[in-house]
Design a protein around this motif. Structure first.
Motif, PDB file in Angstrom:
ATOM      1  N   ARG A 156       0.849  -1.078   0.016  1.00  0.00           N
ATOM      2  CA  ARG A 156      -0.059  -0.030   0.013  1.00  0.00           C
ATOM      3  C   ARG A 156       0.814   1.221  -0.006  1.00  0.00           C
ATOM      4  O   ARG A 156       2.025   1.285   0.469  1.00  0.00           O
ATOM      5  CB  ARG A 156      -0.866  -0.025   1.223  1.00  0.00           C
ATOM      6  CG  ARG A 156      -1.974  -1.020   1.369  1.00  0.00           C
ATOM      7  CD  ARG A 156      -2.772  -1.096   2.323  1.00  0.00           C
ATOM      8  NE  ARG A 156      -3.615  -0.061   2.298  1.00  0.00           N
ATOM      9  CZ  ARG A 156      -4.795   0.253   2.985  1.00  0.00           C
ATOM     10  NH1 ARG A 156      -5.058  -0.842   3.699  1.00  0.00           N
ATOM     11  NH2 ARG A 156      -5.604   1.338   2.913  1.00  0.00           N
ATOM     12  N   PRO A 157       0.577   2.203  -0.735  1.00  0.00           N
ATOM     13  CA  PRO A 157       1.371   3.555  -0.856  1.00  0.00           C
ATOM     14  C   PRO A 157       1.268   4.114   0.316  1.00  0.00           C
ATOM     15  O   PRO A 157       0.362   4.062   1.229  1.00  0.00           O
ATOM     16  CB  PRO A 157       0.646   4.274  -2.028  1.00  0.00           C
ATOM     17  CG  PRO A 157      -0.651   3.724  -1.916  1.00  0.00           C
ATOM     18  CD  PRO A 157      -0.627   2.372  -1.572  1.00  0.00           C
ATOM     19  N   GLY A 162      -1.441   8.569  -2.484  1.00  0.00           N
ATOM     20  CA  GLY A 162      -1.508   7.128  -2.636  1.00  0.00           C
ATOM     21  C   GLY A 162      -2.626   6.403  -2.124  1.00  0.00           C
ATOM     22  O   GLY A 162      -3.108   5.528  -2.473  1.00  0.00           O
ATOM     23  N   LEU A 163      -2.726   6.696  -0.803  1.00  0.00           N
ATOM     24  CA  LEU A 163      -3.539   6.177   0.086  1.00  0.00           C
ATOM     25  C   LEU A 163      -5.008   6.539  -0.327  1.00  0.00           C
ATOM     26  O   LEU A 163      -5.965   5.520  -0.335  1.00  0.00           O
ATOM     27  CB  LEU A 163      -3.460   6.541   1.538  1.00  0.00           C
ATOM     28  CG  LEU A 163      -2.252   5.497   2.145  1.00  0.00           C
ATOM     29  CD1 LEU A 163      -1.976   6.424   3.558  1.00  0.00           C
ATOM     30  CD2 LEU A 163      -2.276   4.226   2.449  1.00  0.00           C
ATOM     31  N   TRP A 166      -5.723   4.367  -3.550  1.00  0.00           N
ATOM     32  CA  TRP A 166      -5.238   2.787  -3.499  1.00  0.00           C
ATOM     33  C   TRP A 166      -6.640   1.998  -3.644  1.00  0.00           C
ATOM     34  O   TRP A 166      -7.938   2.460  -3.192  1.00  0.00           O
ATOM     35  CB  TRP A 166      -4.624   2.495  -2.386  1.00  0.00           C
ATOM     36  CG  TRP A 166      -4.305   1.121  -2.006  1.00  0.00           C
ATOM     37  CD1 TRP A 166      -3.292   0.529  -2.695  1.00  0.00           C
ATOM     38  CD2 TRP A 166      -4.868  -0.123  -1.340  1.00  0.00           C
ATOM     39  NE1 TRP A 166      -2.987  -1.008  -2.290  1.00  0.00           N
ATOM     40  CE2 TRP A 166      -4.127  -1.044  -1.473  1.00  0.00           C
ATOM     41  CE3 TRP A 166      -6.080   0.016  -0.469  1.00  0.00           C
ATOM     42  CZ2 TRP A 166      -4.585  -2.332  -0.887  1.00  0.00           C
ATOM     43  CZ3 TRP A 166      -6.344  -1.095   0.042  1.00  0.00           C
ATOM     44  CH2 TRP A 166      -5.630  -2.198  -0.205  1.00  0.00           C
ATOM     45  N   GLN A 167      -6.628   0.952  -4.487  1.00  0.00           N
ATOM     46  CA  GLN A 167      -7.997   0.201  -4.837  1.00  0.00           C
ATOM     47  C   GLN A 167      -7.485  -1.218  -3.971  1.00  0.00           C
ATOM     48  O   GLN A 167      -6.363  -1.952  -4.291  1.00  0.00           O
ATOM     49  CB  GLN A 167      -7.837  -0.244  -6.175  1.00  0.00           C
ATOM     50  CG  GLN A 167      -8.246   1.141  -7.088  1.00  0.00           C
ATOM     51  CD  GLN A 167      -9.450   1.856  -6.691  1.00  0.00           C
ATOM     52  OE1 GLN A 167     -10.463   0.977  -6.597  1.00  0.00           O
ATOM     53  NE2 GLN A 167      -9.456   3.088  -6.766  1.00  0.00           N
ATOM     54  N   ASP A 168      -8.453  -1.608  -3.147  1.00  0.00           N
ATOM     55  CA  ASP A 168      -8.559  -2.909  -2.716  1.00  0.00           C
ATOM     56  C   ASP A 168      -8.833  -4.096  -3.532  1.00  0.00           C
ATOM     57  O   ASP A 168      -9.757  -4.103  -4.049  1.00  0.00           O
ATOM     58  CB  ASP A 168      -9.456  -2.932  -1.242  1.00  0.00           C
ATOM     59  CG  ASP A 168      -9.347  -4.081  -0.549  1.00  0.00           C
ATOM     60  OD1 ASP A 168      -8.555  -5.119  -0.774  1.00  0.00           O
ATOM     61  OD2 ASP A 168     -10.137  -4.213   0.513  1.00  0.00           O
ATOM     62  N   ASP A 200      -2.381  -0.316  -8.272  1.00  0.00           N
ATOM     63  CA  ASP A 200      -1.905   0.013  -7.154  1.00  0.00           C
ATOM     64  C   ASP A 200      -0.308   0.099  -7.206  1.00  0.00           C
ATOM     65  O   ASP A 200       0.301   0.798  -6.580  1.00  0.00           O
ATOM     66  CB  ASP A 200      -2.501  -1.076  -6.117  1.00  0.00           C
ATOM     67  CG  ASP A 200      -3.626  -1.010  -5.740  1.00  0.00           C
ATOM     68  OD1 ASP A 200      -4.269   0.009  -5.976  1.00  0.00           O
ATOM     69  OD2 ASP A 200      -4.164  -1.918  -5.086  1.00  0.00           O
ATOM     70  N   VAL A 203       0.432   3.639  -8.449  1.00  0.00           N
ATOM     71  CA  VAL A 203      -0.102   4.667  -7.498  1.00  0.00           C
ATOM     72  C   VAL A 203       1.150   4.611  -6.396  1.00  0.00           C
ATOM     73  O   VAL A 203       1.503   5.421  -5.758  1.00  0.00           O
ATOM     74  CB  VAL A 203      -1.438   4.396  -7.065  1.00  0.00           C
ATOM     75  CG1 VAL A 203      -1.611   5.265  -5.861  1.00  0.00           C
ATOM     76  CG2 VAL A 203      -2.279   4.643  -7.990  1.00  0.00           C
ATOM     77  N   ALA A 204       1.599   3.381  -6.055  1.00  0.00           N
ATOM     78  CA  ALA A 204       2.363   3.019  -4.817  1.00  0.00           C
ATOM     79  C   ALA A 204       3.954   3.411  -5.534  1.00  0.00           C
ATOM     80  O   ALA A 204       5.181   3.444  -4.688  1.00  0.00           O
ATOM     81  CB  ALA A 204       2.735   1.627  -4.571  1.00  0.00           C
TER      82      ALA A 204
END
Length: 466
Positions: A156-157, A162-163, A166-168, A200, A203-204
């Protein structure tokens, strides 16, 4: 000409950054590309139109939130436009069979709010997600290939932005979404998780993690990367530099999927595709409406599949491509069960089924999940519905996508003879021939529809001669 050469034209002559995609009126201008060389097709740009009306309540709230430090996602389209006639005809005010050109840009006060938001988002982004990410022809360093299927998902970023984005990966679970469950569930969920993993990873700030995916899934990872790059480009008003770099670098072998991922981004930001990004391919950019339709079907299945609603402000061409994405989504919704897919497509108005069948054919050949008997039932059902050529057209595009990626899985090789009546190489060559027939400068929605029609003509001639 080699079997995939015509398809490769879509990447070699893309003139990335030269589509007629709409731009934010006050976005920072990108230096013009150099004069076209051999194999490059110049495409004229258009200027943004006027805003279509006063600010909606959501727009005013979003602009107000910009002063509080929140990151608003502007909905520039009224909910009233999301309910077109149930017969699938274009909503009032649309202009069928025409490319309406650029969509309206926001007024000055909204643009000011967007610029303020862009500054804060850019301040939060790690260096690896800055404006120059993938802004070169060379891929980022550290893209070591690895086919380890047990590779962990990207961390996770750590940055606030980023948070926020973030996609689960748990969103891929079919159970909570009340999709049909069957033997293909694990395969299809893995595909969706690969898309979210690619998102992700970007993004991270770890795009190299996409190459940790198995080779068969790597294209889906780049679909997620296309979603991430487009999201960041829109939020930071960069004009599409990240998406351009992705298409010229790591995503060069997956241009169709990258554009599908761009459609996911527009759907997440509640915008219509091609608004604010200038770097998409002049013709393949229309696939963003396919990705838009898939996203709406996956994350709003009751509305899109159950109540058969489409997005507002789409003309006939855009709605047809949107329905192709919905057709791909039906394959996931019914967990690759042929009988379930046939029944679900039959629930839609006849005017929408042709494009739904093309999406089904694309998913069946590209993603897989059905056995030979299931594919044969699709063949018979689409023929009975009068749309057998559309099923073959979708299957041929899937073959071209796989061939261009350099990896043709067994399920695609097995699906091609059933859905297209030929092997993967010949099916992919239909897309090449149809693309070449368009000539230089193909960019509009009518050109994209002509490309699809050309593939269907190739299938028809093949069956007539056999």
């Amino acid at each position: 000409m080699s079997d995939a050469e015509g398809t490769r034209i879509a990447t070699q002559s893309d003139r990335v950054g030269m589509s007629r995609a709409e731009t934010f009126p006050d976005a920072k201008k990108i230096p013009a590309d150099p004069a076209p060389g051999p194999g490059r097709v110049p495409v004229p740009r258009t200027t943004p139109g006027r805003h279509r009306g006063p600010l909606s309540r959501k727009e005013r709230e979003a602009a107000a939130e910009a002063d509080t430090g929140a990151i608003p996602i502007l909905d520039l389209f009224d909910d009233a436009d999301d309910d077109p006639p149930s017969d699938g005809r274009p909503s009032s005010g649309s202009r069928p069979d025409r490319d309406p050109g650029p969509q309206a840009g926001p007024p000055a006060d909204v643009r000011t709010a967007q610029a303020s938001v862009a500054e804060r988002v850019h301040a939060f982004l790690p260096e690896s997600l800055g404006p120059d990410t993938w802004n070169s022809t060379a891929p980022p360093t550290g893209l070591a290939a690895s086919a380890d299927p047990a590779a962990p998902a990207p961390a996770r970023p750590r940055s606030p932005a980023g948070l926020l984005l973030w996609q689960d990966p748990a969103q891929a679970d079919f159970g909570p979404r009340r999709f049909r469950l069957g033997p293909a569930r694990e395969r299809l969920e893995t595909v969706v998780r690969a898309v979210l993993t690619g998102f992700d990873a970007v993004v991270a700030g770890e795009p190299e993690r996409i190459d940790d995916l198995p080779e068969e899934l790597r294209g889906f990872g780049h679909e997620g990367a296309g979603m991430a790059c487009t999201t960041l480009d829109l939020l930071t008003l960069s004009g599409g530099r990240r998406l351009r770099g992705l298409l010229r670098g790591p995503g060069a072998r997956h241009p169709h999927l990258v554009h599908l991922g761009a459609g996911w981004a527009y759907a997440r930001l509640r915008l219509r595709p091609m608004w604010g990004v200038r770097s998409a391919h002049p013709l393949l950019r229309w696939l963003a409406f396919d990705g838009f339709g898939f996203h709406e079907g996956f994350f709003a299945a009751d509305r899109t599949i159950g109540r058969q609603r489409t997005a507002g402000l789409l003309d006939r061409t855009r709605r047809a491509i949107f329905d192709q994405g919905v057709g791909r989504m039906i394959w996931f919704h019914e967990c690759a069960d042929a009988d379930g897919v046939v029944s679900r497509v039959a629930e839609f108005p006849p005017g929408r089924r042709a494009d739904l069948w093309s999406g089904v054919g694309m998913a069946a050949a590209h993603v897989g999940g059905a056995d030979a008997s299931g594919l044969a039932r699709l063949d018979a059902a689409s023929a009975g519905d009068g749309f057998r050529a559309h099923l073959a057209q979708g299957g041929a595009l899937a073959c071209a996508i796989r061939l261009l990626s350099g990896s043709v899985p067994d399920h695609t090789a097995a699906a091609a003879p059933v859905l297209c009546g030929v092997d993967v190489d010949e099916a992919a060559s239909w897309t090449d021939a149809a693309l070449l027939a368009l000539g230089d400068g193909a960019h509009g929605g009518d050109h994209y529809q002509a490309w699809r029609a050309g593939v269907r003509k190739s299938w028809t001639r093949r069956n007539r001669d056999s």
